[in-house]
Scaffold this active site. Sequence first.
Site, PDB file in Angstrom:
ATOM      1  N   ASP A  18       0.871  -1.177   0.000  1.00  0.00           N
ATOM      2  CA  ASP A  18       0.000   0.000   0.000  1.00  0.00           C
ATOM      3  C   ASP A  18       0.917   1.239   0.000  1.00  0.00           C
ATOM      4  O   ASP A  18       2.116   1.130   0.264  1.00  0.00           O
ATOM      5  CB  ASP A  18      -0.856  -0.068   1.279  1.00  0.00           C
ATOM      6  CG  ASP A  18      -1.496   1.253   1.629  1.00  0.00           C
ATOM      7  OD1 ASP A  18      -2.164   1.827   0.749  1.00  0.00           O
ATOM      8  OD2 ASP A  18      -1.314   1.723   2.777  1.00  0.00           O
ATOM      9  N   ASP A  20      -0.079   5.176   1.115  1.00  0.00           N
ATOM     10  CA  ASP A  20      -0.267   6.061   2.277  1.00  0.00           C
ATOM     11  C   ASP A  20      -0.187   5.285   3.592  1.00  0.00           C
ATOM     12  O   ASP A  20      -0.950   4.344   3.804  1.00  0.00           O
ATOM     13  CB  ASP A  20      -1.652   6.731   2.214  1.00  0.00           C
ATOM     14  CG  ASP A  20      -1.698   7.869   1.220  1.00  0.00           C
ATOM     15  OD1 ASP A  20      -0.714   8.618   1.119  1.00  0.00           O
ATOM     16  OD2 ASP A  20      -2.732   8.008   0.544  1.00  0.00           O
ATOM     17  N   ARG A 132     -12.256   9.568 -11.401  1.00  0.00           N
ATOM     18  CA  ARG A 132     -11.060   8.824 -11.809  1.00  0.00           C
ATOM     19  C   ARG A 132     -11.444   7.718 -12.775  1.00  0.00           C
ATOM     20  O   ARG A 132     -12.609   7.475 -13.016  1.00  0.00           O
ATOM     21  CB  ARG A 132     -10.371   8.236 -10.579  1.00  0.00           C
ATOM     22  CG  ARG A 132      -9.954   9.268  -9.554  1.00  0.00           C
ATOM     23  CD  ARG A 132      -9.325   8.605  -8.343  1.00  0.00           C
ATOM     24  NE  ARG A 132      -8.937   9.569  -7.329  1.00  0.00           N
ATOM     25  CZ  ARG A 132      -8.554   9.223  -6.107  1.00  0.00           C
ATOM     26  NH1 ARG A 132      -8.517   7.946  -5.761  1.00  0.00           N
ATOM     27  NH2 ARG A 132      -8.212  10.148  -5.226  1.00  0.00           N
ATOM     28  N   ARG A 143     -10.969  18.117  -1.878  1.00  0.00           N
ATOM     29  CA  ARG A 143      -9.616  17.596  -2.034  1.00  0.00           C
ATOM     30  C   ARG A 143      -8.549  18.694  -2.023  1.00  0.00           C
ATOM     31  O   ARG A 143      -7.362  18.400  -1.935  1.00  0.00           O
ATOM     32  CB  ARG A 143      -9.480  16.769  -3.318  1.00  0.00           C
ATOM     33  CG  ARG A 143     -10.344  15.534  -3.352  1.00  0.00           C
ATOM     34  CD  ARG A 143      -9.702  14.438  -4.175  1.00  0.00           C
ATOM     35  NE  ARG A 143      -8.390  14.122  -3.686  1.00  0.00           N
ATOM     36  CZ  ARG A 143      -8.143  13.358  -2.603  1.00  0.00           C
ATOM     37  NH1 ARG A 143      -9.136  12.809  -1.918  1.00  0.00           N
ATOM     38  NH2 ARG A 143      -6.917  13.135  -2.216  1.00  0.00           N
ATOM     39  N   ARG A 150      -6.306  18.806   6.363  1.00  0.00           N
ATOM     40  CA  ARG A 150      -6.562  17.358   6.293  1.00  0.00           C
ATOM     41  C   ARG A 150      -6.522  16.753   7.702  1.00  0.00           C
ATOM     42  O   ARG A 150      -7.400  15.993   8.087  1.00  0.00           O
ATOM     43  CB  ARG A 150      -5.437  16.646   5.530  1.00  0.00           C
ATOM     44  CG  ARG A 150      -5.450  16.780   4.103  1.00  0.00           C
ATOM     45  CD  ARG A 150      -4.260  16.050   3.524  1.00  0.00           C
ATOM     46  NE  ARG A 150      -4.651  15.704   2.184  1.00  0.00           N
ATOM     47  CZ  ARG A 150      -5.196  14.550   1.841  1.00  0.00           C
ATOM     48  NH1 ARG A 150      -5.343  13.596   2.699  1.00  0.00           N
ATOM     49  NH2 ARG A 150      -5.602  14.355   0.616  1.00  0.00           N
ATOM     50  N   ASP A 190     -13.590   6.384  -1.220  1.00  0.00           N
ATOM     51  CA  ASP A 190     -13.614   5.946  -2.613  1.00  0.00           C
ATOM     52  C   ASP A 190     -14.906   5.187  -2.885  1.00  0.00           C
ATOM     53  O   ASP A 190     -15.401   4.469  -2.019  1.00  0.00           O
ATOM     54  CB  ASP A 190     -12.422   5.027  -2.897  1.00  0.00           C
ATOM     55  CG  ASP A 190     -11.083   5.726  -2.735  1.00  0.00           C
ATOM     56  OD1 ASP A 190     -11.012   6.936  -3.006  1.00  0.00           O
ATOM     57  OD2 ASP A 190     -10.110   5.061  -2.337  1.00  0.00           O
ATOM     58  N   ASP A 231      -1.481  -0.538   6.063  1.00  0.00           N
ATOM     59  CA  ASP A 231      -1.810  -0.024   7.404  1.00  0.00           C
ATOM     60  C   ASP A 231      -3.305  -0.107   7.710  1.00  0.00           C
ATOM     61  O   ASP A 231      -3.695  -0.210   8.862  1.00  0.00           O
ATOM     62  CB  ASP A 231      -1.308   1.426   7.592  1.00  0.00           C
ATOM     63  CG  ASP A 231      -1.998   2.406   6.669  1.00  0.00           C
ATOM     64  OD1 ASP A 231      -2.348   2.011   5.527  1.00  0.00           O
ATOM     65  OD2 ASP A 231      -2.198   3.563   7.065  1.00  0.00           O
ATOM     66  N   PHE A 243      -5.574  -7.955   2.172  1.00  0.00           N
ATOM     67  CA  PHE A 243      -4.890  -8.472   3.366  1.00  0.00           C
ATOM     68  C   PHE A 243      -5.461  -9.842   3.741  1.00  0.00           C
ATOM     69  O   PHE A 243      -4.725 -10.759   4.110  1.00  0.00           O
ATOM     70  CB  PHE A 243      -5.080  -7.468   4.505  1.00  0.00           C
ATOM     71  CG  PHE A 243      -4.586  -7.920   5.846  1.00  0.00           C
ATOM     72  CD1 PHE A 243      -3.240  -7.828   6.173  1.00  0.00           C
ATOM     73  CD2 PHE A 243      -5.465  -8.429   6.804  1.00  0.00           C
ATOM     74  CE1 PHE A 243      -2.781  -8.230   7.421  1.00  0.00           C
ATOM     75  CE2 PHE A 243      -5.011  -8.828   8.050  1.00  0.00           C
ATOM     76  CZ  PHE A 243      -3.670  -8.735   8.361  1.00  0.00           C
ATOM     77  N   ASP A 245      -7.191 -11.830   1.693  1.00  0.00           N
ATOM     78  CA  ASP A 245      -7.308 -12.734   0.546  1.00  0.00           C
ATOM     79  C   ASP A 245      -6.406 -13.954   0.760  1.00  0.00           C
ATOM     80  O   ASP A 245      -5.254 -13.819   1.177  1.00  0.00           O
ATOM     81  CB  ASP A 245      -6.887 -11.979  -0.727  1.00  0.00           C
ATOM     82  CG  ASP A 245      -7.259 -12.750  -1.982  1.00  0.00           C
ATOM     83  OD1 ASP A 245      -8.193 -12.324  -2.679  1.00  0.00           O
ATOM     84  OD2 ASP A 245      -6.615 -13.791  -2.276  1.00  0.00           O
ATOM     85  N   THR A 248      -2.737 -14.064  -0.483  1.00  0.00           N
ATOM     86  CA  THR A 248      -1.651 -13.226   0.064  1.00  0.00           C
ATOM     87  C   THR A 248      -1.318 -13.601   1.509  1.00  0.00           C
ATOM     88  O   THR A 248      -2.154 -14.153   2.228  1.00  0.00           O
ATOM     89  CB  THR A 248      -2.048 -11.725   0.062  1.00  0.00           C
ATOM     90  OG1 THR A 248      -3.125 -11.538   0.976  1.00  0.00           O
ATOM     91  CG2 THR A 248      -2.422 -11.230  -1.317  1.00  0.00           C
TER      92      THR A 248
HETATM   93  O1  M1P Z   1      -4.549   5.696  -0.428  1.00  0.00           O
HETATM   94  C1  M1P Z   1      -5.551   5.953   0.476  1.00  0.00           C
HETATM   95  C2  M1P Z   1      -6.464   7.065  -0.002  1.00  0.00           C
HETATM   96  O2  M1P Z   1      -5.698   8.251  -0.186  1.00  0.00           O
HETATM   97  C3  M1P Z   1      -6.438   9.381  -0.484  1.00  0.00           C
HETATM   98  O3  M1P Z   1      -7.344   9.620   0.573  1.00  0.00           O
HETATM   99  P1  M1P Z   1      -7.450  11.013   1.343  1.00  0.00           P
HETATM  100  O4  M1P Z   1      -7.247  12.088   0.334  1.00  0.00           O
HETATM  101  O5  M1P Z   1      -8.824  10.980   1.940  1.00  0.00           O
HETATM  102  O6  M1P Z   1      -6.374  11.000   2.392  1.00  0.00           O
HETATM  103  C4  M1P Z   1      -7.268   9.211  -1.727  1.00  0.00           C
HETATM  104  O7  M1P Z   1      -6.445   9.277  -2.858  1.00  0.00           O
HETATM  105  C5  M1P Z   1      -8.029   7.910  -1.707  1.00  0.00           C
HETATM  106  O8  M1P Z   1      -8.557   7.657  -2.986  1.00  0.00           O
HETATM  107  C6  M1P Z   1      -7.160   6.754  -1.303  1.00  0.00           C
HETATM  108  O9  M1P Z   1      -7.937   5.595  -1.155  1.00  0.00           O
END
Ligand code: M1P
EC number: 5.4.2.8
Length: 270
Positions: A18, A20, A132, A143, A150, A190, A231, A243, A245, A248
């Site tokens: 992953d 983020d 998207r 956004r 944030r 999403d 995470d 995770f 599945d 994996t």
């Molecule tokens: O990768 C996790 C998420 O990252 C972004 O979320 P946010 O802007 O809310 O922090 C988005 O790009 C989201 O699509 C993605 O799932």
Amino acid sequence: MVNQYSDRAHPRTLCLFDVDGTLSLARQTITPEFHALLAKLRTQCVIGVVGGSDLKKVREQLQIGSKDFTSEFDYVFAENGLTAFKDGTQLDSQSFIGWLGEEKYKKLARFCLRYISELELPVMRGTFIEFRNGMINVSPIGRNASIDERIAFEQYDKTHNIRSTFVSALKAQFPDYGLTYSIGGQISFDVFPCGWDKTYALRNVCLPGFSVEASKTASDLGWDAIHFFGDKTYKGGNDNEIFEDPRTEGHTVTNPQDTMAQLKALFDLA
Ligand code: M1P
């Protein structure tokens, strides 16, 4: 079977990550230290990234220097795999709008915008729906929020449940749409067809001579092991399906430092 990765110490081991909270902090850039560790890991096994964000954002977070980051991973999956690269070459894919259709999408978009217009939030910014290829991303605050905004929204949401209440309203309004609503980040969720979660990416990791159809284990896809690091592996998190599945081996991480520590413990990395 053609073994494409014979230069690696473990050519049949695939590590998927992953983005983020796993390779980088949310919406931030990977550290040079982690970037170098991934290059070392790539001498050991096959590596790939499975992000929820679109390709532009994944690139912003993973590209260091001028070299195209898609050539630094064997697989790159953005939008859960709806945008896919293998060995630096883009693969064909499906689209959200093609699947849902314009009329249904317009009803969904109008509902979201109306709902957001009636929210009482401390601040609101711009871009409330991001359209998207494989999904839409809906953000009550917008956004265009800054990093500080944030973080503040994420805290606010923890006590006011803005996103989970919004998702419940969408589920009640569109029960027959066949959509999944996934809260994967800090300020948004999403929306994509059921099944287009991160397990979608596994459709494209099949080695030559193997078939993804009816695959139940990593070896059905030609691998000794497929490791996934994320995470948000808990129920409702956007890493949960891949995770859990059976194909994996899932690893829950708490942040990029933890991912690095787990990798060093699992593989022969200094
Ligand atoms: O990768 C996790 C998420 O990252 C972004 O979320 P946010 O802007 O809310 O922090 C988005 O790009 C989201 O699509 C993605 O799932």
